[in-house]
Design an enzyme around this catalytic site. Structure first.
Site, PDB file in Angstrom:
ATOM      1  N   GLY A 221      54.855  -7.753  39.845  1.00 25.69           N
ATOM      2  CA  GLY A 221      56.187  -7.280  39.444  1.00 25.69           C
ATOM      3  C   GLY A 221      57.026  -6.910  40.645  1.00 25.69           C
ATOM      4  O   GLY A 221      56.585  -7.057  41.788  1.00 25.69           O
TER       5      GLY A 221
ATOM      6  N   TYR B 140      41.360 -14.202  32.566  1.00 31.94           N
ATOM      7  CA  TYR B 140      42.439 -13.583  31.792  1.00 31.94           C
ATOM      8  C   TYR B 140      42.020 -13.429  30.332  1.00 31.94           C
ATOM      9  O   TYR B 140      42.087 -12.340  29.759  1.00 31.94           O
ATOM     10  CB  TYR B 140      43.674 -14.475  31.912  1.00 31.94           C
ATOM     11  CG  TYR B 140      44.918 -13.974  31.232  1.00 31.94           C
ATOM     12  CD1 TYR B 140      45.595 -12.854  31.710  1.00 31.94           C
ATOM     13  CD2 TYR B 140      45.458 -14.653  30.142  1.00 31.94           C
ATOM     14  CE1 TYR B 140      46.765 -12.417  31.101  1.00 31.94           C
ATOM     15  CE2 TYR B 140      46.627 -14.230  29.533  1.00 31.94           C
ATOM     16  CZ  TYR B 140      47.281 -13.118  30.015  1.00 31.94           C
ATOM     17  OH  TYR B 140      48.452 -12.691  29.412  1.00 31.94           O
TER      18      TYR B 140
HETATM   19  P1  NAD Z   1      54.488  -9.706  34.854  1.00 30.98           P
HETATM   20  O1  NAD Z   1      53.594 -10.247  35.901  1.00 30.98           O
HETATM   21  O2  NAD Z   1      55.953  -9.900  34.995  1.00 30.98           O
HETATM   22  O3  NAD Z   1      54.240  -8.151  34.645  1.00 30.98           O
HETATM   23  C1  NAD Z   1      52.973  -7.542  34.792  1.00 30.98           C
HETATM   24  C2  NAD Z   1      53.169  -6.233  35.565  1.00 30.98           C
HETATM   25  O4  NAD Z   1      51.902  -5.565  35.665  1.00 30.98           O
HETATM   26  C3  NAD Z   1      53.658  -6.476  37.002  1.00 30.98           C
HETATM   27  O5  NAD Z   1      54.755  -5.631  37.278  1.00 30.98           O
HETATM   28  C4  NAD Z   1      52.443  -6.136  37.854  1.00 30.98           C
HETATM   29  O6  NAD Z   1      52.795  -5.686  39.135  1.00 30.98           O
HETATM   30  C5  NAD Z   1      51.759  -5.078  37.003  1.00 30.98           C
HETATM   31  N1  NAD Z   1      50.328  -4.932  37.276  1.00 30.98           N
HETATM   32  C6  NAD Z   1      49.383  -5.925  37.279  1.00 30.98           C
HETATM   33  N2  NAD Z   1      48.180  -5.406  37.588  1.00 30.98           N
HETATM   34  C7  NAD Z   1      48.379  -4.060  37.772  1.00 30.98           C
HETATM   35  C8  NAD Z   1      47.527  -2.993  38.098  1.00 30.98           C
HETATM   36  N3  NAD Z   1      46.215  -3.170  38.336  1.00 30.98           N
HETATM   37  N4  NAD Z   1      48.040  -1.747  38.198  1.00 30.98           N
HETATM   38  C9  NAD Z   1      49.373  -1.542  37.964  1.00 30.98           C
HETATM   39  N5  NAD Z   1      50.234  -2.510  37.663  1.00 30.98           N
HETATM   40  C10 NAD Z   1      49.733  -3.770  37.574  1.00 30.98           C
HETATM   41  O7  NAD Z   1      53.980 -10.319  33.456  1.00 30.98           O
HETATM   42  P2  NAD Z   1      54.578 -10.179  31.992  1.00 30.98           P
HETATM   43  O8  NAD Z   1      54.907 -11.515  31.506  1.00 30.98           O
HETATM   44  O9  NAD Z   1      55.623  -9.120  31.957  1.00 30.98           O
HETATM   45  O10 NAD Z   1      53.292  -9.688  31.190  1.00 30.98           O
HETATM   46  C11 NAD Z   1      53.138  -8.315  30.811  1.00 30.98           C
HETATM   47  C12 NAD Z   1      51.958  -8.166  29.860  1.00 30.98           C
HETATM   48  O11 NAD Z   1      52.168  -8.961  28.693  1.00 30.98           O
HETATM   49  C13 NAD Z   1      50.633  -8.637  30.471  1.00 30.98           C
HETATM   50  O12 NAD Z   1      49.614  -7.747  30.039  1.00 30.98           O
HETATM   51  C14 NAD Z   1      50.427 -10.001  29.862  1.00 30.98           C
HETATM   52  O13 NAD Z   1      49.068 -10.305  29.746  1.00 30.98           O
HETATM   53  C15 NAD Z   1      51.086  -9.842  28.498  1.00 30.98           C
HETATM   54  N6  NAD Z   1      51.543 -11.133  27.953  1.00 30.98           N
HETATM   55  C16 NAD Z   1      52.705 -11.730  28.401  1.00 30.98           C
HETATM   56  C17 NAD Z   1      53.105 -12.935  27.856  1.00 30.98           C
HETATM   57  C18 NAD Z   1      54.400 -13.609  28.255  1.00 30.98           C
HETATM   58  O14 NAD Z   1      54.733 -14.674  27.704  1.00 30.98           O
HETATM   59  N7  NAD Z   1      55.185 -13.055  29.153  1.00 30.98           N
HETATM   60  C19 NAD Z   1      52.319 -13.562  26.892  1.00 30.98           C
HETATM   61  C20 NAD Z   1      51.140 -12.952  26.490  1.00 30.98           C
HETATM   62  C21 NAD Z   1      50.773 -11.726  27.005  1.00 30.98           C
END
Ligand code: NAD
Ligand code: UDP
Length: 319
Positions: free
Chosen positions: A36, A150
């Protein structure tokens, strides 16, 4: 409510913070910026109801002051092996965020007797043998395949969430998120929407992996966040699919993006990424969301993409 949002600096987490704040809640955002960016939260600097803690959720979490809800969104989320933000290049961090991060966030929810919501994923269905995917489908996941870091982390996270619910009585919810797109997706994230938009806006051919016959169902971020918010306020403990059931092949999707952006460069077919475990079909059955949350998506693909195109144009310095 006072709500902890992990993954707050990410695509979905930052939109979630906005929605919670605009509904009058107080938010503690937590992130370690692994995928992020602080840019996604810059507009909240100085907001009286927003506090940010930089922390890796895989380590023990301490948040001073009572929390009414914990929403665990921290995890890398892109499957693209060519992206530095992809979980295939962050395999251990991804497993730790899903496993240890879920344990730590459930622990803090238990301590404060708060609600807990897990951001799970359609990936727990793997390369599905049932179509569309209902919540009672158990999935088709290769436990040692490339995506397993994942998929299995999220499956473990769901199992742990249900264990805390059944054994410790934690008030839990699980959302299974299907492909979502919108502003604040990272431009180099490697997922299909940023890839195609970046290529289209630079008048390059769109890279379709395989023959483009694989399908996805794309949900605009505002719709998704609304469904998640309704789930948080509900009493539903079973997993709920949130996504847009309108299914499209990736080739059709590429043509839609070329039409909307006026890109004349067409598409170029690339081999499916080796060992990516790319599912062939994916479409949510959202009857449970409709029944228990009265939720269904409202934003059409054209409208959602138009807003997203505007965001990417600004990011690329084209506006
Ligand atoms: P993203 O990568 O934009 O956001 C994930 C955030 O989590 C980032 O800001 C990252 O820095 C933070 N992060 C990761 N590991 C971390 C840790 N150990 N400690 C603290 N922060 C941490 O991804 P996104 O698309 O916003 O996804 C967010 C959530 O939604 C995730 O859990 C993902 O699995 C889930 N998800 C997203 C989608 C999609 O289509 N965007 C689909 C299915 C599930
Ligand atoms: N894809 C593609 N070209 C790209 C990026 C992705 O054809 O430049 C395809 C990918 O092979 C997959 C679909 O688009 O079939 C969605 O990929 P994404 O990385 O967005 O996430 P997934 O749904 O596979 O988790």
């Amino acid at each position: 409510m006072r709500i902890l949002v992990t993954g707050a600096a990410g695509f979905l987490g930052s939109h979630l913070c906005d929605r919670l704040l605009s509904d009058g809640h107080s938010v503690v955002g937590m992130d370690n910026f692994i995928t992020g960016s602080p840019d996604n939260l810059a507009h909240l600097g100085g907001h009286p109801n927003f506090k940010f803690i930089r922390h890796d959720v895989s380590n023990f979490i301490f948040v001073p002051g009572k929390l009414d809800a914990v929403m665990h969104f921290a995890s890398p989320a892109s499957p693209n092996p060519n992206s530095p933000f992809g979980y295939l290049n962050l395999p251990i961090q991804t497993m730790k965020a899903g496993a240890l991060g879920t344990h730590n966030t459930l622990g803090i929810a238990r301590t404060y007797n708060s609600r807990f919501l897990l951001a799970s994923t359609s990936e727990i269905y793997g390369d599905p043998l049932e179509h569309p995917q209902r919540e009672d489908y158990w999935g088709h996941v290769d436990p040692i395949g490339p995506r397993s870091v994942y998929d299995e982390a999220k499956r473990f996270a769901e199992a742990l969430t249900m264990a805390y619910h059944r054994f410790h009585g934690v008030d839990t919810r699980i959302v299974r998120i299907f492909n979502t797109y919108g502003p604040r997706m990272h431009i180099d994230d490697g997922r299909v929407v940023p890839n195609f938009l970046q290529q289209a806006l630079q008048n390059e051919p769109l890279t379709v992996y395989g023959d483009g016959s694989q399908t996805r169902s794309f949900c605009y971020v505002d719709d998704l966040i609304d469904g998640i918010y309704r789930l948080l306020l509900s009493d539903e403990h079973q997993p709920v699919n949130i996504g847009n059931p309108v299914e499209t092949t990736i080739l059709e999707f590429a043509h839609t993006i070329n039409n909307l952006t006026g890109n004349q460069a067409g598409v170029v077919f690339k081999p499916k990424q080796r060992g990516s475990g790319d599912p062939q079909r994916r479409q949510p059955d959202i009857s449970r969301a409709l029944e228990v949350l009265s939720w269904q998506p409202e934003v059409s693909l054209d409208d959602g993409l138009t807003k997203t195109i505007q965001y990417f144009k600004e990011k690329l310095g084209l506006e």
